[in-house]
Design a protein around this motif. Structure first.
Motif, mmCIF file in Angstrom:
data_model
loop_
_atom_site.group_PDB
_atom_site.id
_atom_site.type_symbol
_atom_site.label_atom_id
_atom_site.label_comp_id
_atom_site.label_asym_id
_atom_site.label_seq_id
_atom_site.Cartn_x
_atom_site.Cartn_y
_atom_site.Cartn_z
ATOM 1 N N LEU A 122 4.143 56.291 65.618
ATOM 2 C CA LEU A 122 4.259 55.870 67.562
ATOM 3 C C LEU A 122 3.178 54.785 68.575
ATOM 4 N N VAL A 127 8.888 51.392 71.192
ATOM 5 C CA VAL A 127 9.320 52.079 71.477
ATOM 6 C C VAL A 127 10.262 52.000 72.482
ATOM 7 N N THR A 141 12.511 52.096 67.585
ATOM 8 C CA THR A 141 11.651 50.309 67.529
ATOM 9 C C THR A 141 11.920 49.180 68.457
#
Length: 346
Positions: A122, A127, A141
């Motif tokens: 991530l 996100v 995302t």
């Protein structure tokens, strides 16, 4: 601005200057977190389950700064019963709370009461949405990819197996389905909405929440929810074990668990197929539910609010109420006042 906050009892005693400086807020079980216009983040209240992110579970009558979130331009705050997430404008996710299944995505199964940035895969993905149950989490995302982590006993991570994941893992969708535009978590299952207007679900099929036949117990990979063929869905929300979907023509469909009338179909019978909620209430523009409640609600284009499910009393069908918004309804629910989505104060 202050009028919106004043719908919530917990904010009413704040000074007008402070209320006018708040741009984002959430309320949960007698606690509140708010973000100011100068990008500071504070919490106060009962602090059940360490919701306030202050490193403890003690009540905080004084407004306590959440240092890890200050200066991060927090744009989203999400929570379930035990796990909590903050989303920054840059797409970083901070997690805290219970982590016994790795549902915080931090690579361990150790609880933490301090907001901690989720790193790994991530760190290189922005996100835009977080959805969480008490035990598993989905993130979406900006590239419309879904990553999942946490409890996976019933295949609710959609990875084709039943092993828990403590770090975010990318989830693959059938290529013909389009790209994901929204995600939602239920207690044992997960749901996603695609840009094609199709809905996919996976995990445990208790009470028909996957929209599949009752003889199907689990679905470990994303599968199209049948019964919505030819209908373009534009919004999905989920309660603990029930789902609501709004179509492009303003109709609402529901399926899953219905012990409290949360499907709005006039009965307490569960539904294994998305079913149109009937009623003379015109075109629906938004719906609301939350994983901690057995309550469903909708607002029409005429700004009329309807509620069904359990809210101190049980309504088996949509019932018009005097509230002027969904936020006001959830602020004054007799069951448990909470924000079903962050309050964004312009």
């Amino acid at each position: 601005m202050s009028e919106s906050l004043d719908e919530w009892k917990i904010f009413r005693e704040l000074g007008d200057d402070l209320k006018q400086n708040i741009r984002l807020a959430v309320v949960f079980r007698g606690s509140a977190i708010y973000v100011t216009k100068d990008d500071e983040v504070f919490g106060f209240g009962k602090n059940e389950e360490g919701f306030l992110g202050t490193g403890d579970m003690k009540p905080h009558t004084e407004h306590t700064k959440i240092e890890q979130l200050c200066g991060q331009n927090i744009q989203g705050l999400n929570f379930s019963n035990h796990s909590f997430f903050a989303l920054s404008a840059s797409g970083s996710v901070f997690a805290w709370g219970r982590n016994n299944h790795g549902q915080l995505g931090l690579g361990t199964k150790e609880n933490t009461l301090i907001p901690t940035k989720i790193e790994g895969v991530l760190a290189t993905n922005r996100v835009v949405q977080v959805a969480c149950s008490s035990n598993h989490t989905l993130v979406l995302t900006s590239d419309r990819e879904v990553f999942t982590f946490g409890w996976n006993k019933n295949g609710q991570l959609g990875l084709g197996h039943n092993e828990d994941q403590t770090l975010p893992i990318k989830l693959d969708f059938p290529s013909a389905g389009g790209v994901v535009t929204a995600i939602a978590c239920l207690f044992f299952s997960s749901v996603a909405l695609l840009d094609s207007g199709e809905v996919f679900a996976w995990g445990k099929n208790d009470y028909g929440i996957l929209g599949q036949n009752a003889d199907l117990k689990e679905q470990p990979v994303p599968c199209r929810v049948p019964g919505l063929e030819g209908i373009t869905i534009t919004r999905i929300v989920c309660g603990q074990i029930h789902a609501l979907a709004v179509s492009s023509n303003g109709k609402v469909y529901s399926w899953g668990w219905n012990a409290h009338g949360q499907l709005g179909n006039g009965t307490k019978e569960n539904s294994h197929r998305p079913t149109l909620i009937a009623g003379d209430f015109g075109r629906i523009k938004d719906v609301a539910a939350h994983i901690t409640l057995h309550l469903s609600a909708a607002v029409t284009e005429a700004d009329e609010v309807f509620v069904w499910g359990f809210n101190g009393t049980t309504n088996l069908s949509p019932t018009k109420v005097s509230f002027t918004s969904l936020d006001e309804l959830f602020a004054k629910t007799s069951n448990e006042a909470l924000t079903f989505r962050p309050l964004r104060l312009e």
